[in-house]
Design an enzyme around this catalytic site. Sequence first.
Site, short mmCIF file in Angstrom:
data_model
loop_
_atom_site.label_atom_id
_atom_site.label_comp_id
_atom_site.label_asym_id
_atom_site.label_seq_id
_atom_site.Cartn_x
_atom_site.Cartn_y
_atom_site.Cartn_z
N LYS A 50 -7.27 -4.27 -7.48
CA LYS A 50 -7.59 -2.94 -8.01
C LYS A 50 -7.90 -3.02 -9.51
O LYS A 50 -8.86 -2.42 -10.00
CB LYS A 50 -6.43 -1.97 -7.74
CG LYS A 50 -6.28 -1.61 -6.26
CD LYS A 50 -4.99 -0.84 -5.94
CE LYS A 50 -4.88 -0.61 -4.44
NZ LYS A 50 -3.64 0.10 -4.03
N GLN A 62 2.19 1.46 -6.41
CA GLN A 62 1.95 0.66 -5.21
C GLN A 62 3.14 0.76 -4.26
O GLN A 62 4.29 0.64 -4.66
CB GLN A 62 1.66 -0.80 -5.59
CG GLN A 62 1.21 -1.68 -4.44
CD GLN A 62 -0.16 -1.29 -3.85
OE1 GLN A 62 -0.99 -0.70 -4.53
NE2 GLN A 62 -0.37 -1.63 -2.59
N ASP A 104 -4.24 8.31 -5.66
CA ASP A 104 -3.95 7.86 -4.29
C ASP A 104 -3.99 9.04 -3.30
O ASP A 104 -4.06 8.83 -2.09
CB ASP A 104 -2.55 7.24 -4.21
CG ASP A 104 -2.58 5.72 -4.16
OD1 ASP A 104 -3.59 5.16 -3.71
OD2 ASP A 104 -1.56 5.11 -4.55
N1 GUN Z 1 0.22 0.34 -0.01
C1 GUN Z 1 -0.64 0.16 1.02
N2 GUN Z 1 -1.76 0.90 0.83
C2 GUN Z 1 -1.59 1.54 -0.34
C3 GUN Z 1 -2.42 2.44 -1.07
O1 GUN Z 1 -3.52 2.82 -0.67
N3 GUN Z 1 -1.91 2.88 -2.24
C4 GUN Z 1 -0.69 2.51 -2.69
N4 GUN Z 1 -0.26 3.00 -3.84
N5 GUN Z 1 0.11 1.67 -2.03
C5 GUN Z 1 -0.35 1.20 -0.87
#
Ligand code: GUN
Length: 291
Positions: free
Chosen positions: A52, A96, A119
């Site tokens: 990311k 995350q 998110d």
């Molecule tokens: N863990 C698995 N997928 C995601 C996501 O799209 N965002 C976040 N913050 N954590 C995750």
Amino acid sequence: MTILDGKKTSADIKAEIAEKVKELKAQGKKTPHLAAVIVGNDGASKTYVGAKVKACELVGFNSTLVELPEETTEAELLAKIEELNNNDAIDGYIVQLPLPKHIDEHKVLLAVDATKDVDGFHPTNVGRMALELPTFLPATPYGVMELLERYKVPTSGKNVVVIGRSHIVGRPMSILMSQKRAAGDATVTVAHSRTANLKELTLKADIIVVALGVAEFLTGDMVKDGVTIIDVGITRLDDSSKKSGFRLAGDVHFESVAPKASFITPVPGGVGPMTIAMLLKNTLLAGENRA
Ligand code: GUN
């Protein structure tokens, strides 16, 4: 059979975003800034967050990576979140998941400023999504909708079976595809671990979204000819023939399903890259909203 190429589509989207960032910079406007918080040492999470941050650099965003140790207390994490909420330089951020077990995930997600929640996990934004109000759509379902739309996969009036009811993928996916919108207007069934006679449902489905986390779960005998397959799963399977010692598998048994499909996403290179592209799109939107 058409491969829904997430790698190429996400590259197209990132190029579109990079163009937008160039314009912003030329106009002397603020460069979008994404922050990512990771707690602990989960290998997969570190890989995702690293990707990311790298994607931010690629499109010209600013990025901040906040790495906290496994022993971080809930109070310490909440204090960091408060700091990010109040930091005017940050347009959007993500925490995350999963978090270490001693931290209450709901409490943390609720503490994120909904206007910075790129998110789309805050209850306010989940509610806004359900009500079809402007919001940040969660990146993985958003990426699937974008793939379906860009490849002009017919969805209106189609029977969709979503396998999995997670808050991150299955549930929002089912809501979005049932809405009156691009890649929507479908008749959606949500299947899960307690569903009886899953195969009866999948054999009738025009589109199947598999978000279960069980490698190669959906097999050719479970689908009809002409089906569209969206594979959200990604699991490492031991494979001694590979230098790395593993290979990546989706939730779909590609070899038996693909010959029957009209459209199918590969793993890797399908939904995964789209998730990151849509997070960037949400960050661009967060920047615009703040400006
Ligand atoms: N863990 C698995 N997928 C995601 C996501 O799209 N965002 C976040 N913050 N954590 C995750």
